[in-house]
Design a protein around this motif. Structure first.
Motif, PDB file in Angstrom:
ATOM      1  N   VAL A   4       0.837  -1.199   0.000  1.00  0.00           N
ATOM      2  CA  VAL A   4       0.000   0.000   0.000  1.00  0.00           C
ATOM      3  C   VAL A   4       0.868   1.245   0.000  1.00  0.00           C
ATOM      4  O   VAL A   4       0.631   2.182  -0.766  1.00  0.00           O
ATOM      5  CB  VAL A   4      -0.953  -0.012   1.219  1.00  0.00           C
ATOM      6  N   ILE A   5       1.886   1.265   0.847  1.00  0.00           N
ATOM      7  CA  ILE A   5       2.804   2.411   0.908  1.00  0.00           C
ATOM      8  C   ILE A   5       3.496   2.597  -0.441  1.00  0.00           C
ATOM      9  O   ILE A   5       3.598   3.711  -0.949  1.00  0.00           O
ATOM     10  CB  ILE A   5       3.846   2.226   2.035  1.00  0.00           C
ATOM     11  N   ALA A   6       3.940   1.501  -1.030  1.00  0.00           N
ATOM     12  CA  ALA A   6       4.633   1.580  -2.313  1.00  0.00           C
ATOM     13  C   ALA A   6       3.723   2.134  -3.409  1.00  0.00           C
ATOM     14  O   ALA A   6       4.133   2.998  -4.191  1.00  0.00           O
ATOM     15  CB  ALA A   6       5.148   0.197  -2.706  1.00  0.00           C
ATOM     16  N   ILE A   7       2.498   1.670  -3.450  1.00  0.00           N
ATOM     17  CA  ILE A   7       1.575   2.128  -4.493  1.00  0.00           C
ATOM     18  C   ILE A   7       1.224   3.600  -4.307  1.00  0.00           C
ATOM     19  O   ILE A   7       1.238   4.375  -5.268  1.00  0.00           O
ATOM     20  CB  ILE A   7       0.309   1.248  -4.520  1.00  0.00           C
ATOM     21  N   ALA A  42      10.271   4.696   4.552  1.00  0.00           N
ATOM     22  CA  ALA A  42       8.987   4.270   5.131  1.00  0.00           C
ATOM     23  C   ALA A  42       8.837   2.755   5.043  1.00  0.00           C
ATOM     24  O   ALA A  42       8.418   2.116   6.013  1.00  0.00           O
ATOM     25  CB  ALA A  42       7.854   4.961   4.420  1.00  0.00           C
ATOM     26  N   MET A  43       9.207   2.172   3.904  1.00  0.00           N
ATOM     27  CA  MET A  43       9.097   0.723   3.767  1.00  0.00           C
ATOM     28  C   MET A  43      10.073  -0.004   4.675  1.00  0.00           C
ATOM     29  O   MET A  43       9.743  -1.044   5.245  1.00  0.00           O
ATOM     30  CB  MET A  43       9.293   0.314   2.319  1.00  0.00           C
ATOM     31  N   MET A  44      11.268   0.548   4.850  1.00  0.00           N
ATOM     32  CA  MET A  44      12.242  -0.072   5.767  1.00  0.00           C
ATOM     33  C   MET A  44      11.708  -0.056   7.199  1.00  0.00           C
ATOM     34  O   MET A  44      11.840  -1.044   7.919  1.00  0.00           O
ATOM     35  CB  MET A  44      13.595   0.648   5.687  1.00  0.00           C
ATOM     36  N   ILE A  45      11.104   1.050   7.603  1.00  0.00           N
ATOM     37  CA  ILE A  45      10.555   1.145   8.966  1.00  0.00           C
ATOM     38  C   ILE A  45       9.435   0.137   9.150  1.00  0.00           C
ATOM     39  O   ILE A  45       9.365  -0.547  10.186  1.00  0.00           O
ATOM     40  CB  ILE A  45      10.077   2.589   9.254  1.00  0.00           C
ATOM     41  N   VAL A  46       8.556   0.001   8.177  1.00  0.00           N
ATOM     42  CA  VAL A  46       7.460  -0.955   8.280  1.00  0.00           C
ATOM     43  C   VAL A  46       7.997  -2.383   8.372  1.00  0.00           C
ATOM     44  O   VAL A  46       7.526  -3.184   9.198  1.00  0.00           O
ATOM     45  CB  VAL A  46       6.495  -0.819   7.076  1.00  0.00           C
ATOM     46  N   VAL A  47       8.994  -2.724   7.576  1.00  0.00           N
ATOM     47  CA  VAL A  47       9.570  -4.065   7.607  1.00  0.00           C
ATOM     48  C   VAL A  47      10.230  -4.346   8.945  1.00  0.00           C
ATOM     49  O   VAL A  47      10.068  -5.424   9.529  1.00  0.00           O
ATOM     50  CB  VAL A  47      10.568  -4.254   6.444  1.00  0.00           C
ATOM     51  N   VAL A  48      10.959  -3.368   9.477  1.00  0.00           N
ATOM     52  CA  VAL A  48      11.626  -3.551  10.772  1.00  0.00           C
ATOM     53  C   VAL A  48      10.601  -3.733  11.887  1.00  0.00           C
ATOM     54  O   VAL A  48      10.779  -4.563  12.775  1.00  0.00           O
ATOM     55  CB  VAL A  48      12.579  -2.361  11.066  1.00  0.00           C
TER      56      VAL A  48
END
Length: 51
Positions: A4-7, A42-48
């Motif tokens: 969702v963040i990526a899109i 943002a994606m790195m934070i979500v993955v962590v």
């Protein structure tokens, strides 16, 4: 969540190239790379946080 963040951020980058968003730091079309850096962070934070 990362999809969702990526899109959303990909759409923001495309929209910014067509017509700059006018936000502070995003006044020129060439500033779309700042959205890409924000998307990456943002994606790195979500993955962590998911681990």
């Amino acid at each position: 969540m990362t999809k969702v963040i990526a899109i959303v951020l990909l759409l923001a980058m495309i929209a910014h190239i067509i017509r700059p968003l006018g936000l502070p730091g995003l006044k020129k079309r060439a500033d779309f790379w700042k959205i890409a850096v924000f998307a990456f962070l943002a994606m790195m934070i979500v993955v962590v946080l998911q681990v």
